[in-house]
Design an enzyme around this catalytic site. Structure first.
Site, PDB file in Angstrom:
ATOM      1  CE  LYS A 213      -4.555 -44.229  15.709  1.00  0.00           C
ATOM      2  NZ  LYS A 213      -4.474 -44.843  14.365  1.00  0.00           N
TER       3      LYS A 213
ATOM      4  CE  LYS B 122      -8.093 -44.378  19.282  1.00  0.00           C
ATOM      5  NZ  LYS B 122      -8.259 -45.351  18.261  1.00  0.00           N
TER       6      LYS B 122
END
Length: 507
Positions: free
Chosen positions: A211, A372
């Site tokens: 990420k 995430k």
């Protein structure tokens, strides 16, 4: 439709916590709108005018000196026409055009209407009329199935256009909205988990990817024509020529790519998010080159892929854009996911995203197919002031001004507090009531909207990081700050320092 009808509806929506009541109020408003009012109405409800950027800011708005109307005379179309003039103003004399347009609009608006318009223009309208609620209201007002309205909104990327089709067209015209190269779609969003192991527990076998602390991009290509869009679907093609050239060189004719972009430093590490975003500014220098990382492919050469499993999409992405793929691995093993997370953090990135390998691309939705994982940073800061809330928080002290300690006196007197940001997120109803009862006992002064306090209260704040900012004297601002809870066990002298926060900046 009169602007006053919209304003009264938004007050009704903001005053209730019931999602069904919000949907009902918005649906009643939508059914009263004429065809030419639907798109402007939708833009105002979302505080995203259909014209896009209007070229106005808080400084210009606050500088206006005008007496407002006593009675409501403004129609939605009057506001839309004024917004057209604001958006079209450019070049020499544009500041004067914007100022006169705002003056005229403010003079015709009542004080309540002008407050609404100001917040709508600045993107600060918090009524609870978020996209999902408004989407359901469109479905109810048009008597169309929610899934059909949702899919049309996802694929058109425009809730105003979707509302117009749903309310004025046939069921078939709504179903005919499809993926089209050159028209951006709403990006798929991710839920959150505390650890990589937890994320895999939600997704099962997944593509576990870095990420990045970059900017989301969606890139469309048709032959040599390439368009680059932001997360909010703004067209920034002319500002990122290096991305255009990279995509133009890929071995395909038609593409829709999803990814991130950021700038790298001399050692190949990520530059701060703020520097990446500066490249999206109209006057930003071009010396800072951006590099794309693509993680999804929605269309290739006449073939739509959004309903295909992620594994299929990634195979095609490897084929056409392999060198520009985001780092990651496909795994169902928690230890492997933890290793990817460790590598991402060591490389200076934010964390990971685990994406279920069998999931389709759900444009515009935050489901459990993408999860995430980012480390949570918490700091103890001092409350300097609080602003009065609006909507459901009307009459309550809400938005907190936060300060960090400066023991070295780098930004003022040694031991002073340096403001580093504001937040109203994470405040429960109980905390709001407590703040409203407690803060006046610590008051030193107040303005119309803000109560300033003696610096005695320490609050624990979670953040995603900091970014450079000229707004505050310490040169930084908190990113995504939210309240974790007050720390009555700590004195202001035990708060975290501005130097600690500044150390989060990646030099």
């Amino acid at each position: 439709m009169m602007l006053s009808q919209l304003v009264s509806t938004t007050e009704e929506v903001a005053a209730t916590s019931s999602r069904l009541a919000k949907i009902d109020a918005l649906a009643r408003l939508l059914v009263q709108a004429d065809a030419d009012e639907i798109a402007p109405l939708t833009g105002l409800l979302l505080a995203t005018p259909r014209q896009g950027r209007l070229g106005v800011g808080w400084r210009g708005m606050s500088a206006l000196e005008v007496s407002h109307a006593d009675a409501s005379t403004l129609a939605i179309t009057d506001v839309d026409q004024a917004f057209e003039r604001l958006a079209a103003a450019s070049g020499t004399g544009s500041a004067s055009v914007r100022s006169s347009t705002l003056q005229a609009l403010a003079a015709r608006a009542t004080a309540l209407e002008w407050d609404f318009l100001t917040r709508a223009m600045l993107g600060e309208l918090r009524t609870g009329a978020l996209g999902g609620v408004l989407l359901d209201a469109i479905a109810r007002a048009s008597d169309r199935p929610v899934p059909a309205v949702r899919r049309a909104a996802m694929l058109s990327g425009d809730l105003g256009e979707t509302a117009l089709i749903a309310l004025t067209g046939s069921a078939e015209s709504l179903d005919e909205v499809g993926l089209r190269v050159g028209r951006p779609v709403l990006p798929m969003l991710a839920a959150t988990a505390a650890t990589p192991t937890d994320a895999l527990g939600i997704t099962g076998e997944a593509s576990v990817e870095y990420k990045l602390d970059g900017a989301r991009i969606q890139v469309h290509r048709h032959g040599d024509e390439v368009s680059v869009y932001t997360r909010s679907l703004a067209d920034i093609t002319h500002r990122v020529p290096e991305l255009v050239e990279i995509v133009r060189a890929l071995p395909a004719h038609d593409l829709i790519l999803d990814g991130e972009t950021l700038a790298l430093d001399e050692d190949g590490g990520p530059r701060p998010f703020q520097e990446t975003m500066s490249r999206f500014g109209a006057d930003a220098a071009r010396e800072l080159a951006l590099r794309p990382w693509f993680f999804d492919l929605l269309h290739v050469d006449g073939r739509d892929l959004i309903d295909e499993p992620l594994g299929v999409r990634l195979a095609e992405l490897d084929r056409v854009a392999g060198p520009w793929r985001i780092p990651g691995t496909v795994t169902a093993d928690a230890e492997a996911a933890e290793r990817v997370s460790h590598d991402a953090l060591a490389a200076g990135h934010e964390g990971i995203v685990a994406k279920a390998i069998d999931s389709p691309y759900a444009a515009g939705r935050r489901g459990k197919s993408w999860v995430k994982v980012k480390p949570v940073l918490t700091y103890d800061l001092v409350v300097l002031a609080a602003e009065w809330g609006s909507g459901r928080r009307q009459g309550l002290l809400s938005n907190l001004h936060l300060g960090a300690l400066d023991p070295a006196g780098e930004f003022g007197e040694p031991g002073a507090l340096v403001m580093v940001g504001k937040t109203f997120k994470g405040l429960t109803d109980e905390l709001l009531r407590w703040q409203t009862a407690t803060f006046p006992t610590l008051e030193t002064r107040r303005t119309q909207g803000t109560v300033f306090l003696r610096p005695e209260l320490v609050v624990e704040i979670a953040i995603d990081g900091v970014q450079r900012s000229p707004r505050y004297p310490g040169g930084i601002a908190l990113r995504f700050a939210r309240v974790k809870g007050y720390r009555p066990d700590k004195a202001p002298g035990e708060a975290d320092t501005i130097q600690t926060l500044r150390s989060l900046l990646r030099e």
